[in-house]
Motif scaffolding. Structure first.
Motif, PDB file in Angstrom:
ATOM      1  N   UNK A  96      63.499  51.550  64.808  1.00  0.00           N
ATOM      2  CA  UNK A  96      62.527  51.254  63.663  1.00  0.00           C
ATOM      3  C   UNK A  96      62.507  49.853  62.782  1.00  0.00           C
ATOM      4  N   UNK A  97      60.999  49.865  62.608  1.00  0.00           N
ATOM      5  CA  UNK A  97      60.655  49.199  62.140  1.00  0.00           C
ATOM      6  C   UNK A  97      59.260  48.982  60.552  1.00  0.00           C
ATOM      7  N   UNK A  98      60.309  47.942  59.477  1.00  0.00           N
ATOM      8  CA  UNK A  98      59.728  49.058  58.145  1.00  0.00           C
ATOM      9  C   UNK A  98      58.299  47.721  57.339  1.00  0.00           C
ATOM     10  N   UNK A  99      57.712  48.118  57.463  1.00  0.00           N
ATOM     11  CA  UNK A  99      56.802  47.329  57.075  1.00  0.00           C
ATOM     12  C   UNK A  99      56.241  47.978  55.540  1.00  0.00           C
ATOM     13  N   UNK A 100      56.448  47.068  54.364  1.00  0.00           N
ATOM     14  CA  UNK A 100      55.628  47.473  53.280  1.00  0.00           C
ATOM     15  C   UNK A 100      54.863  46.452  52.418  1.00  0.00           C
ATOM     16  N   UNK A 101      54.827  47.003  51.253  1.00  0.00           N
ATOM     17  CA  UNK A 101      54.394  46.361  50.166  1.00  0.00           C
ATOM     18  C   UNK A 101      53.951  45.952  49.525  1.00  0.00           C
ATOM     19  N   UNK A 102      52.682  45.624  48.504  1.00  0.00           N
ATOM     20  CA  UNK A 102      52.169  45.903  47.420  1.00  0.00           C
ATOM     21  C   UNK A 102      50.201  46.155  46.904  1.00  0.00           C
TER      22      UNK A 102
ATOM     23  N   UNK B 175      48.170  52.023  58.703  1.00  0.00           N
ATOM     24  CA  UNK B 175      49.216  50.427  59.407  1.00  0.00           C
ATOM     25  C   UNK B 175      48.656  51.256  61.006  1.00  0.00           C
ATOM     26  N   UNK B 176      48.225  50.017  61.792  1.00  0.00           N
ATOM     27  CA  UNK B 176      47.991  49.792  62.765  1.00  0.00           C
ATOM     28  C   UNK B 176      48.874  49.247  63.350  1.00  0.00           C
ATOM     29  N   UNK B 177      48.876  50.118  64.490  1.00  0.00           N
ATOM     30  CA  UNK B 177      50.255  48.993  64.915  1.00  0.00           C
ATOM     31  C   UNK B 177      50.464  49.739  66.597  1.00  0.00           C
ATOM     32  N   UNK B 178      49.806  49.269  67.363  1.00  0.00           N
ATOM     33  CA  UNK B 178      50.292  49.156  69.187  1.00  0.00           C
ATOM     34  C   UNK B 178      49.533  51.002  69.009  1.00  0.00           C
ATOM     35  N   UNK B 179      47.922  51.041  68.915  1.00  0.00           N
ATOM     36  CA  UNK B 179      47.293  51.743  68.826  1.00  0.00           C
ATOM     37  C   UNK B 179      47.890  53.346  68.670  1.00  0.00           C
ATOM     38  N   UNK B 180      48.694  53.351  67.426  1.00  0.00           N
ATOM     39  CA  UNK B 180      49.197  53.855  66.619  1.00  0.00           C
ATOM     40  C   UNK B 180      48.692  53.651  65.020  1.00  0.00           C
ATOM     41  N   UNK B 181      48.069  54.865  64.109  1.00  0.00           N
ATOM     42  CA  UNK B 181      48.432  54.885  62.639  1.00  0.00           C
ATOM     43  C   UNK B 181      49.330  55.444  62.137  1.00  0.00           C
ATOM     44  N   UNK B 182      49.956  54.857  61.464  1.00  0.00           N
ATOM     45  CA  UNK B 182      50.925  55.206  60.192  1.00  0.00           C
ATOM     46  C   UNK B 182      50.336  55.233  58.748  1.00  0.00           C
ATOM     47  N   UNK B 183      50.698  56.469  57.971  1.00  0.00           N
ATOM     48  CA  UNK B 183      50.032  56.486  56.251  1.00  0.00           C
ATOM     49  C   UNK B 183      50.951  56.939  55.156  1.00  0.00           C
ATOM     50  N   UNK B 184      50.401  56.167  54.509  1.00  0.00           N
ATOM     51  CA  UNK B 184      51.248  56.561  53.411  1.00  0.00           C
ATOM     52  C   UNK B 184      50.239  56.488  51.878  1.00  0.00           C
ATOM     53  N   UNK B 185      51.253  56.956  50.482  1.00  0.00           N
ATOM     54  CA  UNK B 185      50.206  56.756  49.244  1.00  0.00           C
ATOM     55  C   UNK B 185      51.225  56.003  48.670  1.00  0.00           C
ATOM     56  N   UNK B 186      51.012  54.924  48.123  1.00  0.00           N
ATOM     57  CA  UNK B 186      51.506  53.574  46.856  1.00  0.00           C
ATOM     58  C   UNK B 186      52.368  54.873  45.755  1.00  0.00           C
ATOM     59  N   UNK B 187      53.616  54.335  45.129  1.00  0.00           N
ATOM     60  CA  UNK B 187      53.619  55.122  43.653  1.00  0.00           C
ATOM     61  C   UNK B 187      52.650  54.455  42.819  1.00  0.00           C
ATOM     62  N   UNK B 188      53.643  54.717  41.671  1.00  0.00           N
ATOM     63  CA  UNK B 188      52.349  54.042  40.301  1.00  0.00           C
ATOM     64  C   UNK B 188      52.985  52.755  40.023  1.00  0.00           C
ATOM     65  N   UNK B 189      53.911  52.833  40.788  1.00  0.00           N
ATOM     66  CA  UNK B 189      54.005  50.808  40.770  1.00  0.00           C
ATOM     67  C   UNK B 189      53.253  50.313  40.961  1.00  0.00           C
TER      68      UNK B 189
ATOM     69  N   UNK C  24      53.845  49.797  45.171  1.00  0.00           N
ATOM     70  CA  UNK C  24      54.723  49.919  45.564  1.00  0.00           C
ATOM     71  C   UNK C  24      54.183  50.907  47.490  1.00  0.00           C
ATOM     72  N   UNK C  25      54.726  50.248  47.942  1.00  0.00           N
ATOM     73  CA  UNK C  25      54.695  51.710  49.492  1.00  0.00           C
ATOM     74  C   UNK C  25      55.659  51.160  50.309  1.00  0.00           C
ATOM     75  N   UNK C  26      55.925  51.888  51.315  1.00  0.00           N
ATOM     76  CA  UNK C  26      56.262  51.277  52.990  1.00  0.00           C
ATOM     77  C   UNK C  26      56.390  52.383  53.360  1.00  0.00           C
ATOM     78  N   UNK C  27      56.280  52.313  54.611  1.00  0.00           N
ATOM     79  CA  UNK C  27      56.716  52.932  56.144  1.00  0.00           C
ATOM     80  C   UNK C  27      57.199  52.815  57.443  1.00  0.00           C
TER      81      UNK C  27
END
Length: 285
Positions: free
Chosen positions: A34-40, A49-63, A65-68
């Motif tokens: 598994x590979x972590x993708x993160x940002x602001x 995040x879409x990669x190789x025909x698949x969607x991944x979703x998350x919600x950023x925190x109060x600062x 920041x997000x990661x999946x």
């Protein structure tokens, strides 16, 4: 008016979707893991995040920041990585799955064709290879761990190979030929530096005798780690290479434990018990 304008610009900058520089065009992600993708971005914002025909979703925190994590995929998979919010989008092109290795250490790891190393110069005509990618971290120090570094992934070409770590390149070339998978090589090294500047400060400060030995050498713990290792610890790597230790000759009595702490520190920071290969050359007088 000036104050209002300043506040508005600050909000705009804060809210921009942003990725660390190591997540970008031409990057190599670690195969079969598994590979972590993160940002602001804006706080409490939905990220897709879409990669190789698949969607991944998350919600950023109060600062903001997000990661999946992306699912594990085999070597050779190539795709664009698309990161988006409701209003912004970043496309990382030509992303490939393969082996990722960190090339650290001092001058023998840093040495390249730019220092007229014959082997690198002779290799230049053969150094066009899209199966090898470089991420060259510039020299830097910091008092505290940094979240990003000014660097980018480049596909192997004669000019960039000449400037890249010769040990790193030839290791990567040999492994790529044997495994038949893409290679991502991260160069983070600085000639003449001592081991303690590459170790997370907290791990050393727990050992008073090591702290005293380092103080006697008038060096600052963690300064290179903070600037040149900390920004990439979320990135999945296969392993690390390390070359030499001449600058620690004066404190040879504590070097065995210090080198062990460096290895443990990196494995702890990356949260992975990866192989750590190192070479040392004889001390000089």
């Amino acid at each position: 008016i000036f104050c209002l304008l300043f506040c508005f610009l600050s909000i705009v900058v804060f809210g921009q979707l942003r990725l660390p520089n190591i997540i970008a065009d031409n990057m190599v992600l670690q195969q079969k893991k598994t590979n972590k993708i993160w940002g602001w971005c804006n706080p409490k914002e939905k990220i897709t995040v879409n990669f190789y025909h698949k969607n991944y979703q998350t919600i950023s925190n109060d600062a903001g920041e997000w990661a999946l994590y992306l699912s594990a995929l085999p070597a050779g998979v190539t795709s664009n990585l698309i990161v988006s919010t409701s209003t912004e989008k970043i496309i990382c092109k030509n992303v490939v799955l393969g082996e990722v290795w960190l090339c650290g250490g001092q001058s023998n790891m840093e040495w390249s064709g730019s220092q007229n190393l014959k082997e690198s110069i002779d290799e230049m005509p053969n150094a066009t290879n899209d199966q090898i990618r470089f991420f060259y971290i510039p020299k830097g120090t910091a008092k505290y761990p940094q979240e990003d570094v000014r660097a980018k992934w480049v596909v192997c070409n004669p000019t960039d190979m000449k400037a890249f770590s010769a040990i790193g390149y030839f290791f990567g070339k040999k492994l790529q030929a044997q495994l038949k998978v893409p290679m991502g090589l991260i160069s983070s090294n600085w000639g003449g530096t001592r081991a303690e500047v590459w170790i997370a400060r907290d791990s050393v400060m727990k050992k008073p005798h090591l702290v005293q030995a380092i103080k006697n050498a008038q060096n600052t713990i963690g300064m290179n780690y903070n600037a040149m290792i900390a920004p990439i610890i979320n990135y999945n790597i296969a392993g690390a290479l390390w070359y030499q230790g001449e600058s620690n000759v004066g404190q040879y009595g504590s070097y065995t434990e210090l080198m062990n702490d460096l290895i443990v520190s990196w494995r702890t920071s990356f949260n992975k018990n990866f192989p750590f290969y190192f070479a040392q050359i004889a001390p000089y007088d």
